[in-house]
Design a protein around this motif. Structure first.
Motif, PDB file in Angstrom:
ATOM      1  N   PHE A  29       0.606  -1.159  -0.006  1.00 25.14           N
ATOM      2  CA  PHE A  29      -0.293   0.097  -0.110  1.00 25.14           C
ATOM      3  C   PHE A  29       0.939   0.912   0.034  1.00 25.14           C
ATOM      4  O   PHE A  29       0.255   2.159  -1.072  1.00 25.14           O
ATOM      5  N   ASP A  30       2.460   1.832   1.125  1.00 27.00           N
ATOM      6  CA  ASP A  30       3.147   2.242   0.934  1.00 27.00           C
ATOM      7  C   ASP A  30       3.281   2.939   0.026  1.00 27.00           C
ATOM      8  O   ASP A  30       3.482   4.174  -0.989  1.00 27.00           O
ATOM      9  N   GLN A  31       3.438   1.549  -1.567  1.00 31.74           N
ATOM     10  CA  GLN A  31       4.518   2.172  -2.486  1.00 31.74           C
ATOM     11  C   GLN A  31       3.236   2.357  -3.092  1.00 31.74           C
ATOM     12  O   GLN A  31       3.687   3.616  -4.015  1.00 31.74           O
ATOM     13  N   ILE A  32       2.559   1.866  -3.675  1.00 35.92           N
ATOM     14  CA  ILE A  32       0.918   2.836  -4.386  1.00 35.92           C
ATOM     15  C   ILE A  32       0.840   4.109  -3.923  1.00 35.92           C
ATOM     16  O   ILE A  32       0.931   4.524  -4.972  1.00 35.92           O
ATOM     17  N   PHE A  33       0.840   4.201  -3.043  1.00 39.61           N
ATOM     18  CA  PHE A  33      -0.253   5.436  -2.080  1.00 39.61           C
ATOM     19  C   PHE A  33       1.151   6.146  -2.196  1.00 39.61           C
ATOM     20  O   PHE A  33       0.780   7.739  -3.946  1.00 39.61           O
ATOM     21  N   VAL A  34       2.515   6.242  -2.944  1.00 38.26           N
ATOM     22  CA  VAL A  34       3.324   6.941  -2.704  1.00 38.26           C
ATOM     23  C   VAL A  34       3.384   7.291  -4.266  1.00 38.26           C
ATOM     24  O   VAL A  34       3.486   8.484  -4.988  1.00 38.26           O
ATOM     25  N   THR A  35       3.743   5.988  -4.835  1.00 39.05           N
ATOM     26  CA  THR A  35       4.138   6.200  -6.037  1.00 39.05           C
ATOM     27  C   THR A  35       2.632   7.014  -6.959  1.00 39.05           C
ATOM     28  O   THR A  35       2.759   7.782  -8.465  1.00 39.05           O
ATOM     29  N   ARG A  36       1.127   6.421  -6.820  1.00 42.44           N
ATOM     30  CA  ARG A  36       0.679   6.891  -7.551  1.00 42.44           C
ATOM     31  C   ARG A  36       0.453   8.950  -7.493  1.00 42.44           C
ATOM     32  O   ARG A  36      -0.076   9.883  -8.054  1.00 42.44           O
ATOM     33  N   LEU A  37       0.745   9.264  -6.049  1.00 42.58           N
ATOM     34  CA  LEU A  37       0.662  10.689  -5.616  1.00 42.58           C
ATOM     35  C   LEU A  37       1.365  11.182  -6.151  1.00 42.58           C
ATOM     36  O   LEU A  37       0.796  12.348  -6.856  1.00 42.58           O
ATOM     37  N   ARG A  38       2.254  11.136  -6.034  1.00 44.44           N
ATOM     38  CA  ARG A  38       4.223  11.478  -6.482  1.00 44.44           C
ATOM     39  C   ARG A  38       4.022  11.873  -8.736  1.00 44.44           C
ATOM     40  O   ARG A  38       3.765  13.209  -8.768  1.00 44.44           O
ATOM     41  N   ALA A  39       2.961  10.731  -9.091  1.00 46.57           N
ATOM     42  CA  ALA A  39       2.904  10.909 -10.292  1.00 46.57           C
ATOM     43  C   ALA A  39       1.827  11.947 -10.423  1.00 46.57           C
ATOM     44  O   ALA A  39       2.125  13.347 -11.768  1.00 46.57           O
ATOM     45  N   ALA A  40       0.766  11.711  -9.667  1.00 44.74           N
ATOM     46  CA  ALA A  40      -0.760  13.034  -9.952  1.00 44.74           C
ATOM     47  C   ALA A  40      -0.432  14.677  -9.756  1.00 44.74           C
ATOM     48  O   ALA A  40      -0.572  15.383 -10.109  1.00 44.74           O
ATOM     49  N   HIS A  41       0.575  14.667  -8.806  1.00 43.09           N
ATOM     50  CA  HIS A  41       0.898  15.518  -8.050  1.00 43.09           C
ATOM     51  C   HIS A  41       2.207  15.820  -9.105  1.00 43.09           C
ATOM     52  O   HIS A  41       1.953  17.177  -9.764  1.00 43.09           O
ATOM     53  N   GLY A  42       2.963  15.447 -10.159  1.00 46.24           N
ATOM     54  CA  GLY A  42       3.976  16.177 -10.559  1.00 46.24           C
ATOM     55  C   GLY A  42       3.305  16.569 -12.308  1.00 46.24           C
ATOM     56  O   GLY A  42       4.740  17.125 -12.801  1.00 46.24           O
ATOM     57  N   LYS A  43       1.636  16.009 -11.996  1.00 44.49           N
ATOM     58  CA  LYS A  43       1.168  16.422 -13.224  1.00 44.49           C
ATOM     59  C   LYS A  43       0.507  17.490 -13.747  1.00 44.49           C
ATOM     60  O   LYS A  43       0.953  18.353 -14.529  1.00 44.49           O
ATOM     61  N   ILE A  44       0.094  17.623 -12.594  1.00 44.34           N
ATOM     62  CA  ILE A  44      -0.961  18.928 -12.029  1.00 44.34           C
ATOM     63  C   ILE A  44       0.291  20.298 -11.694  1.00 44.34           C
ATOM     64  O   ILE A  44      -0.247  21.244 -12.149  1.00 44.34           O
ATOM     65  N   PHE A  45       1.579  19.706 -11.518  1.00 43.92           N
ATOM     66  CA  PHE A  45       1.707  21.226 -10.460  1.00 43.92           C
ATOM     67  C   PHE A  45       2.817  22.242 -11.743  1.00 43.92           C
ATOM     68  O   PHE A  45       2.628  23.638 -11.968  1.00 43.92           O
ATOM     69  N   PRO A  46       3.172  21.511 -13.589  1.00 42.96           N
ATOM     70  CA  PRO A  46       3.608  22.655 -14.289  1.00 42.96           C
ATOM     71  C   PRO A  46       2.447  23.432 -14.838  1.00 42.96           C
ATOM     72  O   PRO A  46       1.980  24.095 -15.155  1.00 42.96           O
ATOM     73  N   ILE A  47       0.834  22.836 -14.230  1.00 40.46           N
ATOM     74  CA  ILE A  47      -0.466  23.609 -14.922  1.00 40.46           C
ATOM     75  C   ILE A  47      -0.944  24.700 -13.780  1.00 40.46           C
ATOM     76  O   ILE A  47      -1.151  25.408 -14.078  1.00 40.46           O
ATOM     77  N   ILE A  48      -0.337  24.027 -12.824  1.00 43.29           N
ATOM     78  CA  ILE A  48      -0.685  25.130 -11.827  1.00 43.29           C
ATOM     79  C   ILE A  48       0.225  26.082 -11.941  1.00 43.29           C
ATOM     80  O   ILE A  48      -0.062  27.652 -11.921  1.00 43.29           O
ATOM     81  N   ALA A  49       1.834  26.243 -12.192  1.00 43.42           N
ATOM     82  CA  ALA A  49       2.557  27.249 -12.193  1.00 43.42           C
ATOM     83  C   ALA A  49       1.453  27.656 -13.507  1.00 43.42           C
ATOM     84  O   ALA A  49       2.354  28.919 -13.909  1.00 43.42           O
ATOM     85  N   ALA A  50       1.771  27.244 -14.686  1.00 40.91           N
ATOM     86  CA  ALA A  50       1.329  27.486 -16.060  1.00 40.91           C
ATOM     87  C   ALA A  50       0.491  29.112 -15.590  1.00 40.91           C
ATOM     88  O   ALA A  50      -0.367  30.756 -16.286  1.00 40.91           O
ATOM     89  N   VAL A  51      -1.011  28.873 -14.843  1.00 36.37           N
ATOM     90  CA  VAL A  51      -2.095  29.189 -14.683  1.00 36.37           C
ATOM     91  C   VAL A  51      -2.148  30.879 -13.819  1.00 36.37           C
ATOM     92  O   VAL A  51      -2.636  31.756 -13.956  1.00 36.37           O
ATOM     93  N   ARG A  52      -0.992  30.305 -12.685  1.00 32.32           N
ATOM     94  CA  ARG A  52      -0.654  31.087 -11.373  1.00 32.32           C
ATOM     95  C   ARG A  52       0.155  32.538 -12.685  1.00 32.32           C
ATOM     96  O   ARG A  52       0.206  33.644 -12.534  1.00 32.32           O
ATOM     97  N   SER A  53       0.809  32.350 -13.300  1.00 39.78           N
ATOM     98  CA  SER A  53       1.733  33.032 -14.665  1.00 39.78           C
ATOM     99  C   SER A  53       0.777  33.734 -15.340  1.00 39.78           C
ATOM    100  O   SER A  53       1.296  35.065 -16.095  1.00 39.78           O
ATOM    101  N   GLY A  54      -0.256  33.243 -16.180  1.00 38.63           N
ATOM    102  CA  GLY A  54      -0.616  33.790 -16.800  1.00 38.63           C
ATOM    103  C   GLY A  54      -2.253  34.221 -16.429  1.00 38.63           C
ATOM    104  O   GLY A  54      -2.570  35.052 -17.539  1.00 38.63           O
ATOM    105  N   THR A  55      -3.104  33.871 -15.453  1.00 45.36           N
ATOM    106  CA  THR A  55      -4.523  33.915 -15.780  1.00 45.36           C
ATOM    107  C   THR A  55      -4.396  35.860 -15.005  1.00 45.36           C
ATOM    108  O   THR A  55      -3.391  36.250 -14.734  1.00 45.36           O
ATOM    109  N   ARG A  56      -5.617  35.987 -16.288  1.00 43.48           N
ATOM    110  CA  ARG A  56      -6.385  37.539 -16.489  1.00 43.48           C
ATOM    111  C   ARG A  56      -6.907  38.061 -14.923  1.00 43.48           C
ATOM    112  O   ARG A  56      -7.846  38.416 -14.950  1.00 43.48           O
ATOM    113  N   ASN A  57      -7.579  36.303 -14.253  1.00 42.40           N
ATOM    114  CA  ASN A  57      -8.546  36.594 -12.986  1.00 42.40           C
ATOM    115  C   ASN A  57      -8.257  36.403 -11.903  1.00 42.40           C
ATOM    116  O   ASN A  57      -7.436  35.653 -11.248  1.00 42.40           O
ATOM    117  N   GLU A  58      -8.325  37.655 -11.103  1.00 41.85           N
ATOM    118  CA  GLU A  58      -8.173  37.609  -9.953  1.00 41.85           C
ATOM    119  C   GLU A  58      -8.489  36.422  -9.050  1.00 41.85           C
ATOM    120  O   GLU A  58      -7.418  35.549  -8.008  1.00 41.85           O
TER     121      GLU A  58
END
Length: 241
Positions: A121-150
């Motif tokens: 379980f520990d291995q599945i938990f860490v593997t899945r969450l680490r991959a998911a966080h790595g996928k959404i992290f650049p999306i968050i950064a791009a929107v944070r730097s470029g969105t025009r909505n406060e």
């Protein structure tokens, strides 16, 4: 007297030149309409919470290692607040958010429930969450730097802090298999432009600022020439009568 008038005229010309960049940089009013990237962020943060909250709770109860149990509890707790914030933002913006995780995310939860041991379980938990966080992290950064909505910008700022913290926590378990992480995917437009993140950022900044640097310089040069010509006409030596 002539010298005083000349200095005053030159000062006026300088003020006019310095004011021109501000006028040139002024773009159109900030739109209230949300972009596709804004909506992607809101939906992504929402669905992330819908599966990471139960995943973190499972880790807190089932984790084989104390570190995994603590990380699971922290992730679940932080996503409760982040989820409420994104729901509040969506209500303010009139956006309808998902009410269930994606099929893929639901499958990850089933995979955790089906682990044959707490160590697995520990291995599945860490593997899945680490991959998911790595996928959404650049999306968050791009929107944070470029969105025009406060409102979206505030959500992105909070999500950026939370996700970056989760990445560090998951990596502290020494269970992350970095060699199995998916490769970094750059937007096709950036790759087509030469693959330089710096060039891409500069291009986006110019595209969204409402001005052309070439136009600014042309206006500045024209202003200086006109100011010099006017000063010459006013203060040129006059023939004796």
């Amino acid at each position: 007297m002539n010298r005083t008038r000349l200095l005053a005229a030159l000062a006026g010309a300088i003020v006019a030149v310095l004011a021109l960049p501000a006028l040139a940089f002024a773009g159109p009013p900030i739109p209230t309409q949300l972009s596709n990237a804004d909506l992607t962020l809101l939906n992504g943060v929402r669905t992330a919470g819908l599966w990471e909250m139960p995943a973190g709770q499972m880790a807190a109860e089932r984790g084989a290692h104390p570190v995994v149990r603590q990380i699971g509890a922290t992730i679940a707790q932080q996503h409760v607040k982040l989820d409420q914030d994104v729901v509040d933002a969506a209500n303010q913006l009139g956006v309808t958010l998902p009410t269930a995780p994606t099929a893929q995310q639901a499958g990850w939860l089933d995979e955790m429930r089906g682990a044959s041991s707490n160590q697995e379980f520990d291995q599945i938990f860490v593997t899945r969450l680490r991959a998911a966080h790595g996928k959404i992290f650049p999306i968050i950064a791009a929107v944070r730097s470029g969105t025009r909505n406060e409102v979206v910008r505030k959500v992105a700022q909070e999500a950026n802090t939370v996700v970056e913290g989760h990445l560090s926590m998951l990596e502290s378990t020494d269970l992350v298999r970095f060699g199995e992480l998916p490769p970094v995917a750059l937007p096709e437009a950036d790759i087509a432009g030469g693959g330089s993140l710096v060039q891409a950022a500069q291009g986006r900044a110019e595209a969204g600022s409402g001005f052309s640097p070439a136009v600014v310089w042309i206006v500045l040069i024209a202003a200086v020439v006109i100011g010099a010509a006017n000063s010459y006409r006013v203060f040129r030596p006059r023939a004796a009568r």
